[in-house]
Design an enzyme around this catalytic site. Sequence first.
Site, PDB file in Angstrom:
ATOM      1  N   ARG A   1     -13.221  15.058 -34.373  1.00  0.00           N
ATOM      2  CA  ARG A   1     -12.608  16.177 -33.657  1.00  0.00           C
ATOM      3  C   ARG A   1     -13.095  17.438 -34.358  1.00  0.00           C
ATOM      4  O   ARG A   1     -12.415  18.011 -35.178  1.00  0.00           O
ATOM      5  CB  ARG A   1     -11.069  16.099 -33.678  1.00  0.00           C
ATOM      6  CG  ARG A   1     -10.496  14.939 -32.889  1.00  0.00           C
ATOM      7  CD  ARG A   1     -10.202  15.211 -31.428  1.00  0.00           C
ATOM      8  NE  ARG A   1     -11.271  14.936 -30.508  1.00  0.00           N
ATOM      9  CZ  ARG A   1     -11.086  14.545 -29.239  1.00  0.00           C
ATOM     10  NH1 ARG A   1      -9.880  14.337 -28.759  1.00  0.00           N
ATOM     11  NH2 ARG A   1     -12.093  14.381 -28.433  1.00  0.00           N
TER      12      ARG A   1
ATOM     13  N   ASP B   1       1.545  20.089 -20.685  1.00  0.00           N
ATOM     14  CA  ASP B   1       0.823  18.843 -20.942  1.00  0.00           C
ATOM     15  C   ASP B   1       1.769  18.008 -21.804  1.00  0.00           C
ATOM     16  O   ASP B   1       1.887  18.218 -23.010  1.00  0.00           O
ATOM     17  CB  ASP B   1      -0.497  19.137 -21.664  1.00  0.00           C
ATOM     18  CG  ASP B   1      -1.273  17.864 -21.995  1.00  0.00           C
ATOM     19  OD1 ASP B   1      -0.681  16.769 -21.933  1.00  0.00           O
ATOM     20  OD2 ASP B   1      -2.466  17.984 -22.320  1.00  0.00           O
TER      21      ASP B   1
ATOM     22  N   TYR C   1       0.836  -1.199   0.000  1.00  0.00           N
ATOM     23  CA  TYR C   1       0.000   0.000   0.000  1.00  0.00           C
ATOM     24  C   TYR C   1       0.872   1.251   0.000  1.00  0.00           C
ATOM     25  O   TYR C   1       0.583   2.217  -0.707  1.00  0.00           O
ATOM     26  CB  TYR C   1      -0.943   0.002   1.219  1.00  0.00           C
ATOM     27  CG  TYR C   1      -1.982   1.089   1.113  1.00  0.00           C
ATOM     28  CD1 TYR C   1      -3.198   0.851   0.467  1.00  0.00           C
ATOM     29  CD2 TYR C   1      -1.733   2.370   1.609  1.00  0.00           C
ATOM     30  CE1 TYR C   1      -4.131   1.849   0.327  1.00  0.00           C
ATOM     31  CE2 TYR C   1      -2.663   3.384   1.474  1.00  0.00           C
ATOM     32  CZ  TYR C   1      -3.873   3.121   0.838  1.00  0.00           C
ATOM     33  OH  TYR C   1      -4.796   4.116   0.696  1.00  0.00           O
TER      34      TYR C   1
ATOM     35  N   PHE D   1     -18.779  14.417 -26.640  1.00  0.00           N
ATOM     36  CA  PHE D   1     -18.400  13.545 -27.755  1.00  0.00           C
ATOM     37  C   PHE D   1     -18.324  12.074 -27.349  1.00  0.00           C
ATOM     38  O   PHE D   1     -18.500  11.191 -28.166  1.00  0.00           O
ATOM     39  CB  PHE D   1     -17.060  13.991 -28.370  1.00  0.00           C
ATOM     40  CG  PHE D   1     -15.930  14.069 -27.379  1.00  0.00           C
ATOM     41  CD1 PHE D   1     -15.753  15.190 -26.592  1.00  0.00           C
ATOM     42  CD2 PHE D   1     -15.049  13.018 -27.219  1.00  0.00           C
ATOM     43  CE1 PHE D   1     -14.726  15.258 -25.664  1.00  0.00           C
ATOM     44  CE2 PHE D   1     -14.011  13.074 -26.298  1.00  0.00           C
ATOM     45  CZ  PHE D   1     -13.860  14.198 -25.513  1.00  0.00           C
TER      46      PHE D   1
ATOM     47  N   PHE E   1      -7.289  21.289 -25.107  1.00  0.00           N
ATOM     48  CA  PHE E   1      -7.595  19.864 -25.101  1.00  0.00           C
ATOM     49  C   PHE E   1      -8.830  19.688 -24.227  1.00  0.00           C
ATOM     50  O   PHE E   1      -8.991  20.355 -23.204  1.00  0.00           O
ATOM     51  CB  PHE E   1      -6.436  18.994 -24.613  1.00  0.00           C
ATOM     52  CG  PHE E   1      -6.779  17.543 -24.754  1.00  0.00           C
ATOM     53  CD1 PHE E   1      -6.790  16.943 -26.000  1.00  0.00           C
ATOM     54  CD2 PHE E   1      -7.182  16.797 -23.662  1.00  0.00           C
ATOM     55  CE1 PHE E   1      -7.184  15.620 -26.160  1.00  0.00           C
ATOM     56  CE2 PHE E   1      -7.571  15.463 -23.814  1.00  0.00           C
ATOM     57  CZ  PHE E   1      -7.573  14.879 -25.061  1.00  0.00           C
ATOM     58  N   THR E   2      -9.707  18.751 -24.623  1.00  0.00           N
ATOM     59  CA  THR E   2     -11.020  18.603 -24.000  1.00  0.00           C
ATOM     60  C   THR E   2     -10.972  18.526 -22.470  1.00  0.00           C
ATOM     61  O   THR E   2     -11.577  19.350 -21.789  1.00  0.00           O
ATOM     62  CB  THR E   2     -11.704  17.345 -24.564  1.00  0.00           C
ATOM     63  OG1 THR E   2     -10.802  16.240 -24.421  1.00  0.00           O
ATOM     64  CG2 THR E   2     -12.050  17.501 -26.030  1.00  0.00           C
TER      65      THR E   2
ATOM     66  N   LYS F   1      -0.249   7.478 -23.646  1.00  0.00           N
ATOM     67  CA  LYS F   1       0.122   7.843 -25.020  1.00  0.00           C
ATOM     68  C   LYS F   1       1.604   7.518 -25.220  1.00  0.00           C
ATOM     69  O   LYS F   1       1.964   6.364 -25.353  1.00  0.00           O
ATOM     70  CB  LYS F   1      -0.163   9.321 -25.273  1.00  0.00           C
ATOM     71  CG  LYS F   1      -1.442   9.864 -24.611  1.00  0.00           C
ATOM     72  CD  LYS F   1      -2.728   9.554 -25.349  1.00  0.00           C
ATOM     73  CE  LYS F   1      -3.976   9.893 -24.572  1.00  0.00           C
ATOM     74  NZ  LYS F   1      -4.206  11.269 -24.221  1.00  0.00           N
TER      75      LYS F   1
HETATM   76  C1  LIG Z   1      -5.301  12.031 -23.481  1.00  0.00           C
HETATM   77  C2  LIG Z   1      -4.914  13.414 -23.226  1.00  0.00           C
HETATM   78  C3  LIG Z   1      -5.146  14.012 -21.971  1.00  0.00           C
HETATM   79  C4  LIG Z   1      -5.960  13.341 -20.878  1.00  0.00           C
HETATM   80  O1  LIG Z   1      -5.350  12.204 -20.400  1.00  0.00           O
HETATM   81  P1  LIG Z   1      -6.173  10.894 -19.932  1.00  0.00           P
HETATM   82  O2  LIG Z   1      -5.059   9.942 -19.557  1.00  0.00           O
HETATM   83  O3  LIG Z   1      -6.981  10.420 -21.073  1.00  0.00           O
HETATM   84  O4  LIG Z   1      -6.986  11.272 -18.751  1.00  0.00           O
HETATM   85  C5  LIG Z   1      -4.688  15.298 -21.790  1.00  0.00           C
HETATM   86  N1  LIG Z   1      -4.056  15.981 -22.763  1.00  0.00           N
HETATM   87  C6  LIG Z   1      -3.825  15.446 -23.974  1.00  0.00           C
HETATM   88  C7  LIG Z   1      -3.129  16.246 -25.020  1.00  0.00           C
HETATM   89  C8  LIG Z   1      -4.264  14.157 -24.247  1.00  0.00           C
HETATM   90  O5  LIG Z   1      -4.052  13.643 -25.463  1.00  0.00           O
END
Ligand SMILES: *Cc1c(COP(=O)(O)O)cnc(C)c1O
Length: 461
Positions: A386, A219, A76, A453, A128-129, A262
Amino acid sequence: MSNQKKRSWAEPYKIKMVEPVRITTFEERKKALEEAGYNTFLLRSRDVYIDLLTDSGTSAMSDRQWAGMMMGDESYAGSTNFYHLEEAIREYYGYKYVVPTHQGRAAEHIISQLLIKKGDFIPGNMYFTTTKLHQELAGGTFVDVIIDEAHDPENEHPFKANIDLDKLESLIKEKGPDKIPYVSFATTVNMAGGQPISLENLRAVRELTQKYGIKIIHDMTRVAENAYLIQKREPGYENTPVKEIVREICSLTDGATMSAKKDALVNIGGFLAVNDEELFDRARNMVVVYEGLHTYGGMAGRDMEALAIGISESVDHDHIRARVGQVEYLGKKIIDMGIPVVKPIGSHGVFLDAKKILPHLSQELLPAQSLAAAIYLDSGVRSMERGVVSSGRNPETGDHNYPSLELVRLTIPRRVYTQAHMDVVAESVEAVYENRTEISGLKFVYEPEYLRFFQSRFAVV
Ligand SMILES: *Cc1c(COP(=O)(O)O)cnc(C)c1O
């Protein structure tokens, strides 16, 4: 002696295990699409042949990563894997303090809540969303300060993710530096078509923000891909290893949020990384409320180990060259077919220009959503909208946001598909393009409140 320049990007791995995919009939796809309300997010994966919905969490892990999974220390508190992850982040990215989270948006939540006050403005290179939504939920307003070229799919600017310094400085002067907690920039910019920011631009942003005492939060979801494109395109970096370019990008920022799903080659995971100890203490305290103890956040020990290894693999030259090479291969094929796409080809996907492909559909008729549905129907290739659907509504007026880019993203998972799969994708896009005048528009029949979306349903108009 062989001439390396003449060698194409062939995959720097061989396949040890296979996962069968199912080829469906037209009738099966038609039924599946209707059941999914014409939203590719609502399809079942068993009905999908080649899945280009996203590059998020869809990577194939290496044998080293799978071996690392077996070394999971599921204590933990104080898991050995956490310390490996912390070491990897310090070595490859250079940030001092790490808070693990279950994925990127959890890190965005924490940093937004900690730094944004009600009435603040957060400038960024396009939106970004999830990032934008967390800024809004914290009481802030996102302001797009990306260069104008980013909004033009035809413009071949090599660094379309660059920040417009005049737009940024005007905002700082208009609102006052105390209303701007940080600049939020992404490597690369997904919504602009996977486009990179240059180091020259980032250094200038650093200089400008330092003058006003404003932080930069990065980011870093696709930082290795951005670094590779810097090596290819930015004068002076031809011979700098991707690993060093990644470190240099991070060194110009104060902290980062990461979706490790990613670039970092894992199926789940993320983190927040900062250099300021006091901010770290607050973030480490907050993660306990929303995610889990600060030495695992939202991750199992085994997942942190796979991530630590994935980070090192992500900056490997042969890997990143083949990764981006595969995307460029598909992009070039589609361009050669005369089909309009966002140029230059980005690092993680090919973005079809739905406005140009379907000029008979006005933006209210959701051209990109309609095109994604048509491609699925043709071949079982799953892509993502998109455009206006992803852009959501203006929180004040309630109207749709109408972005200038109305795109369908063919996103390539890392190390998953072969060149022959890319050929099939291009053939399907071409077949749909040839019959484009027959594609009808869509309308909303169900729309959820947040990030619509993902879960909206549509019907043919
Ligand atoms: C996917 C993504 C996020 C969000 O990350 P999650 O792991 O899906 O929560 C933030 N910024 C960018 C540019 C992304 O592609």
